[in-house]
Design an enzyme around this catalytic site. Structure first.
Site, mmCIF file in Angstrom:
data_model
loop_
_atom_site.group_PDB
_atom_site.id
_atom_site.type_symbol
_atom_site.label_atom_id
_atom_site.label_comp_id
_atom_site.label_asym_id
_atom_site.label_seq_id
_atom_site.Cartn_x
_atom_site.Cartn_y
_atom_site.Cartn_z
ATOM 1 C CG HIS A 129 -1.925 -1.167 1.172
ATOM 2 N ND1 HIS A 129 -2.537 -1.684 2.282
ATOM 3 C CD2 HIS A 129 -2.370 -1.918 0.123
ATOM 4 C CE1 HIS A 129 -3.332 -2.703 1.925
ATOM 5 N NE2 HIS A 129 -3.230 -2.867 0.630
ATOM 6 C CB CYS A 137 1.588 16.510 -7.979
ATOM 7 S SG CYS A 137 0.402 17.440 -8.966
ATOM 8 C CB CYS A 159 1.303 22.133 -11.133
ATOM 9 S SG CYS A 159 0.334 20.807 -10.378
ATOM 10 C CB SER A 198 -8.620 -7.830 10.212
ATOM 11 O OG SER A 198 -8.543 -6.889 9.159
ATOM 12 C CD GLU A 224 -9.931 -9.576 17.204
ATOM 13 O OE1 GLU A 224 -10.299 -9.317 18.358
ATOM 14 O OE2 GLU A 224 -10.335 -8.972 16.194
ATOM 15 C CB ALA A 241 3.179 -8.703 16.867
HETATM 16 P P1 OAD Z 1 -6.791 -4.132 10.671
HETATM 17 O O1 OAD Z 1 -6.955 -2.904 11.507
HETATM 18 O O2 OAD Z 1 -7.939 -4.530 9.816
HETATM 19 O O3 OAD Z 1 -6.469 -5.384 11.609
HETATM 20 C C1 OAD Z 1 -5.495 -5.320 12.609
HETATM 21 C C2 OAD Z 1 -5.311 -6.715 13.179
HETATM 22 O O4 OAD Z 1 -4.236 -6.687 14.100
HETATM 23 C C3 OAD Z 1 -6.527 -7.278 13.912
HETATM 24 O O5 OAD Z 1 -6.763 -8.607 13.470
HETATM 25 C C4 OAD Z 1 -6.102 -7.251 15.399
HETATM 26 O O6 OAD Z 1 -6.659 -8.338 16.134
HETATM 27 C C5 OAD Z 1 -4.593 -7.411 15.272
HETATM 28 N N1 OAD Z 1 -3.783 -6.816 16.375
HETATM 29 C C6 OAD Z 1 -3.997 -5.669 17.062
HETATM 30 N N2 OAD Z 1 -3.002 -5.430 17.928
HETATM 31 C C7 OAD Z 1 -2.116 -6.464 17.800
HETATM 32 C C8 OAD Z 1 -0.872 -6.803 18.415
HETATM 33 N N3 OAD Z 1 -0.306 -6.036 19.353
HETATM 34 N N4 OAD Z 1 -0.246 -7.939 18.015
HETATM 35 C C9 OAD Z 1 -0.794 -8.753 17.082
HETATM 36 N N5 OAD Z 1 -1.969 -8.468 16.458
HETATM 37 C C10 OAD Z 1 -2.618 -7.353 16.806
HETATM 38 O O7 OAD Z 1 -5.431 -3.925 9.829
HETATM 39 P P2 OAD Z 1 -4.990 -4.581 8.448
HETATM 40 O O8 OAD Z 1 -5.430 -5.990 8.353
HETATM 41 O O9 OAD Z 1 -3.553 -4.284 8.288
HETATM 42 O O10 OAD Z 1 -5.409 -0.381 3.637
HETATM 43 O O11 OAD Z 1 -5.811 -3.712 7.410
HETATM 44 C C11 OAD Z 1 -5.646 -3.968 6.040
HETATM 45 C C12 OAD Z 1 -5.789 -2.704 5.236
HETATM 46 O O12 OAD Z 1 -7.037 -2.085 5.544
HETATM 47 C C13 OAD Z 1 -4.768 -1.628 5.557
HETATM 48 O O13 OAD Z 1 -3.537 -1.824 4.936
HETATM 49 C C14 OAD Z 1 -5.460 -0.389 5.076
HETATM 50 C C15 OAD Z 1 -6.854 -0.646 5.586
HETATM 51 O O14 OAD Z 1 -7.879 -0.089 4.869
HETATM 52 C C16 OAD Z 1 -5.512 0.769 2.958
HETATM 53 O O15 OAD Z 1 -5.680 1.819 3.520
HETATM 54 C C17 OAD Z 1 -5.420 0.633 1.474
HETATM 55 ZN ZN ZN Z 2 1.770 19.081 -9.780
#
Ligand code: OAD
Ligand code: ZN
Length: 255
Positions: A129, A137, A159, A198, A224, A241
């Site tokens: 990402h 820009c 610009c 997640s 979880e 983690a």
């Molecule tokens: P999420 O916020 O959806 O999920 C975070 C996960 O981390 C959950 O399953 C929690 O249980 C777990 N978690 C929280 N604290 C933790 C810890 N200390 N140790 C281990 N696990 C822990 O985040 P992502 O799955 O990364 O994309 O989200 C995916 C994408 O959705 C992101 O990259 C972003 C978002 O929209 C874009 O913005 C394009």
């Molecule tokens: Zn520009």
């Protein structure tokens, strides 16, 4: 060979299995999501205290929302970048960097835009990402250091067009080099450790599926269960983690 995990295996037993598998494998890969950076004080997206609880992603994280009203989207972006700029890698990032350095991890595929894997010393990092270190820009393609956002809100290109961070917004494709690079790592790995995601956003969530289909073991580290648990992943080590990865690293060193 598929790892065998019993439902009654304790956390220490699972940590032991992870360390043994890492040591055996020369092609292990980590897939990381926002959860790995929570202990660096960066909020995740989903769940309690998540960014999407405060900001509706359709209004604040979609490319069309940015084009319609960059000033509004920058309210969220500023909060996110302010947090990320002062964040430091935690023990989980550091453990992954050390495992790579020792030759037990081939690389990290991440959905995070915080650059903390690289700050911890990881070398082979695929950012699905993008990251928040530069602004671009969309009109003329010019690139600026992220600090430009401190000068005016929203920051503007020479610009005149509003700048945006070099991250993937909803409604945009993943950069091809990152996508193909991560498909390759996922296809070729024999162990994927999925940490703090997640697994609801694709194509990031496809990586463990690709790994599994190509014969790899998939181990999760998460607070979880996720959609992968019990179907795609062989097991989940429940916990933070920043607690679990250093324990796996210690075990790898002692074996
Ligand atoms: P999420 O916020 O959806 O999920 C975070 C996960 O981390 C959950 O399953 C929690 O249980 C777990 N978690 C929280 N604290 C933790 C810890 N200390 N140790 C281990 N696990 C822990 O985040 P992502 O799955 O990364 O994309 O989200 C995916 C994408 O959705 C992101 O990259 C972003 C978002 O929209 C874009 O913005 C394009
Ligand atoms: Zn520009």
């Amino acid at each position: 060979m598929e790892i065998r995990v019993e439902p009654e295996d304790s956390m220490n037993e699972l940590i032991d299995i992870a360390a043994k598998e890492l040591k055996k494998s020369k092609k292990a890969v980590a897939l990381t999501g926002a959860g790995i950076s929570v202990e660096s004080s960066i909020p995740p997206f989903r769940g309690k205290g998540g960014l999407w609880e405060k900001y509706n992603p359709d209004e604040y994280a979609h490319v069309l929302a940015f084009k319609r009203n960059p000033g509004k989207v920058w309210i969220m972006l500023k909060e996110m970048i302010d947090t990320i700029r002062v964040a430091k890698p935690n023990l989980a990032h550091i453990a992954l960097a050390e495992l790579e350095e020792m030759g037990y991890l081939k690389g990290v595929i991440t959905g995070n835009v915080d650059f903390l894997h690289q700050a911890a010393g990881s070398k082979n990092v695929i950012e699905l990402h993008g990251n928040n270190r530069s602004l671009i820009c969309m009109e003329c393609g010019k690139r600026y250091p992220v600090e430009r956002y401190l000068e005016e809100m929203p920051p503007r290109c020479k610009c005149g067009y509003a700048l945006r961070p070099d991250v993937v917004l909803f409604g945009e494709p993943i950069p091809q080099h990152a996508l193909f690079g991560s498909y390759e790592l996922a296809r070729e790995c024999d162990l994927m450790i999925v940490i703090g995601t997640s697994a609801v956003v694709s194509p990031m969530s496809h990586m463990p599926v690709i790994a599994k289909e190509n014969g790899a073991n998939v181990m999760e580290i998460n607070l979880e269960e996720t959609f992968l648990t019990g179907s795609i992943s062989n097991c989940i080590i429940k916990g933070k983690a920043g607690d679990i990865l250093p324990k796996i690293l210690r075990e790898v060193k002692e074996l």
